[in-house]
Design an enzyme around this catalytic site. Structure first.
Site, PDB file in Angstrom:
ATOM      1  N   GLY A  39      33.753  35.632  25.340  1.00 28.49           N
ATOM      2  CA  GLY A  39      34.686  36.465  24.593  1.00 28.49           C
ATOM      3  C   GLY A  39      35.761  36.972  25.530  1.00 28.49           C
ATOM      4  O   GLY A  39      35.542  37.065  26.749  1.00 28.49           O
TER       5      GLY A  39
ATOM      6  N   GLN B  71      42.593  42.193  28.640  1.00 29.71           N
ATOM      7  CA  GLN B  71      42.051  41.579  29.858  1.00 29.71           C
ATOM      8  C   GLN B  71      43.038  40.606  30.497  1.00 29.71           C
ATOM      9  O   GLN B  71      42.895  40.261  31.669  1.00 29.71           O
ATOM     10  CB  GLN B  71      40.735  40.850  29.551  1.00 29.71           C
ATOM     11  CG  GLN B  71      39.607  41.798  29.189  1.00 29.71           C
ATOM     12  CD  GLN B  71      38.326  41.029  28.962  1.00 29.71           C
ATOM     13  OE1 GLN B  71      38.068  40.550  27.866  1.00 29.71           O
ATOM     14  NE2 GLN B  71      37.531  40.881  30.009  1.00 29.71           N
TER      15      GLN B  71
ATOM     16  N   CYS C  27      31.057  40.979  32.029  1.00 28.44           N
ATOM     17  CA  CYS C  27      32.445  41.031  31.571  1.00 28.44           C
ATOM     18  C   CYS C  27      33.307  40.300  32.587  1.00 28.44           C
ATOM     19  O   CYS C  27      33.121  40.482  33.796  1.00 28.44           O
ATOM     20  CB  CYS C  27      32.881  42.492  31.450  1.00 28.44           C
ATOM     21  SG  CYS C  27      34.591  42.695  30.942  1.00 28.44           S
ATOM     22  N   LEU C  28      34.221  39.493  32.089  1.00 31.20           N
ATOM     23  CA  LEU C  28      35.106  38.757  32.995  1.00 31.20           C
ATOM     24  C   LEU C  28      35.956  39.702  33.838  1.00 31.20           C
ATOM     25  O   LEU C  28      36.433  39.322  34.899  1.00 31.20           O
ATOM     26  CB  LEU C  28      36.005  37.809  32.187  1.00 31.20           C
ATOM     27  CG  LEU C  28      35.260  36.678  31.458  1.00 31.20           C
ATOM     28  CD1 LEU C  28      36.216  35.892  30.585  1.00 31.20           C
ATOM     29  CD2 LEU C  28      34.540  35.764  32.434  1.00 31.20           C
TER      30      LEU C  28
ATOM     31  N   HIS D 257      31.394  44.391  22.256  1.00 27.25           N
ATOM     32  CA  HIS D 257      31.949  44.424  23.609  1.00 27.25           C
ATOM     33  C   HIS D 257      33.464  44.215  23.584  1.00 27.25           C
ATOM     34  O   HIS D 257      34.216  44.966  24.209  1.00 27.25           O
ATOM     35  CB  HIS D 257      31.261  43.330  24.438  1.00 27.25           C
ATOM     36  CG  HIS D 257      31.768  43.186  25.840  1.00 27.25           C
ATOM     37  ND1 HIS D 257      31.009  43.474  26.952  1.00 27.25           N
ATOM     38  CD2 HIS D 257      32.982  42.778  26.317  1.00 27.25           C
ATOM     39  CE1 HIS D 257      31.733  43.248  28.044  1.00 27.25           C
ATOM     40  NE2 HIS D 257      32.929  42.819  27.684  1.00 27.25           N
ATOM     41  N   GLU D 258      33.905  43.202  22.828  1.00 32.96           N
ATOM     42  CA  GLU D 258      35.337  42.884  22.812  1.00 32.96           C
ATOM     43  C   GLU D 258      36.139  43.950  22.067  1.00 32.96           C
ATOM     44  O   GLU D 258      37.247  44.287  22.478  1.00 32.96           O
ATOM     45  CB  GLU D 258      35.573  41.496  22.206  1.00 32.96           C
ATOM     46  CG  GLU D 258      34.887  40.345  22.922  1.00 32.96           C
ATOM     47  CD  GLU D 258      35.121  40.297  24.427  1.00 32.96           C
ATOM     48  OE1 GLU D 258      36.169  40.792  24.905  1.00 32.96           O
ATOM     49  OE2 GLU D 258      34.239  39.788  25.127  1.00 32.96           O
TER      50      GLU D 258
ATOM     51  N   HIS E 127      36.987  46.794  24.256  1.00 30.59           N
ATOM     52  CA  HIS E 127      38.131  46.556  25.154  1.00 30.59           C
ATOM     53  C   HIS E 127      39.442  47.029  24.516  1.00 30.59           C
ATOM     54  O   HIS E 127      40.345  47.488  25.213  1.00 30.59           O
ATOM     55  CB  HIS E 127      38.268  45.056  25.455  1.00 30.59           C
ATOM     56  CG  HIS E 127      37.450  44.571  26.617  1.00 30.59           C
ATOM     57  ND1 HIS E 127      37.616  45.043  27.900  1.00 30.59           N
ATOM     58  CD2 HIS E 127      36.474  43.627  26.697  1.00 30.59           C
ATOM     59  CE1 HIS E 127      36.772  44.408  28.715  1.00 30.59           C
ATOM     60  NE2 HIS E 127      36.058  43.552  28.010  1.00 30.59           N
TER      61      HIS E 127
END
Ligand code: NI
Length: 159
Positions: free
Chosen positions: A46, A51, A89-90, A131-132, A135
């Site tokens: 995701g 990000q 997380c990226l 999670h997304e 963000h």
């Protein structure tokens, strides 16, 4: 299409609230394509627009269920049950931690044609949606971790 630079924890942009998308244009279409390409290149499941430095309410998700989800202006309508498990997380490379999330999520969003749809997810998809969406409101999973943030040594899927 291009792989975009992923912003990392400590970058102020990750703490900001994103703005709703009001129209679809070539630039936003390209952003969505680039988000998928960036997510696949980094083995994520995701990615949210902030990000890659864009403060728009856009999320892409692919949890390997055969679907590519684009969620624009997502709104979580309902959550049920709970799951506890590792999350990454990226934007927080090399780390993971245990986070409790709902095990079922129902979300309303617009697709890439700005058509409204409802998506229901369980397990990993439910986790990825939560999670997304976080963000988009400037929230990172590290603030939800139970116990310590751990170092990841092997290649794990991150969100
Ligand atoms: Ni993330």
């Amino acid at each position: 299409m291009a792989i975009r630079n992923v912003r990392e924890i400590g970058d102020d942009i990750l703490k900001k609230t994103c703005k709703p998308v009001k129209e679809m244009n070539a630039r936003t279409q390209e952003l969505i394509e680039d988000m998928f390409e960036t997510m696949y290149a980094t083995n994520g499941c995701g990615l949210a627009a902030p990000q890659v430095g864009i403060l728009k309410r856009i999320v892409v998700i692919d949890v390997d269920d055969g679907n590519q989800y684009v969620l624009i202006n997502p709104q979580i309508l309902e959550t049920k049950d709970s799951q506890s498990g590792y999350e990454g997380c990226l934007s927080v490379p090399g780390k993971r931690g245990i986070v409790t999330r709902p095990n079922y999520v129902k979300v309303k969003a617009l697709d890439e044609n700005l058509q409204e749809y409802i998506l229901e997810g369980t397990e990993l998809l439910a986790r990825a949606i939560c999670h997304e969406c976080d963000h988009l409101d400037g929230k990172l999973y590290v603030d939800l971790v139970e116990g310590e943030l751990e170092d990841v040594t092997e290649d794990l899927e991150a969100e």
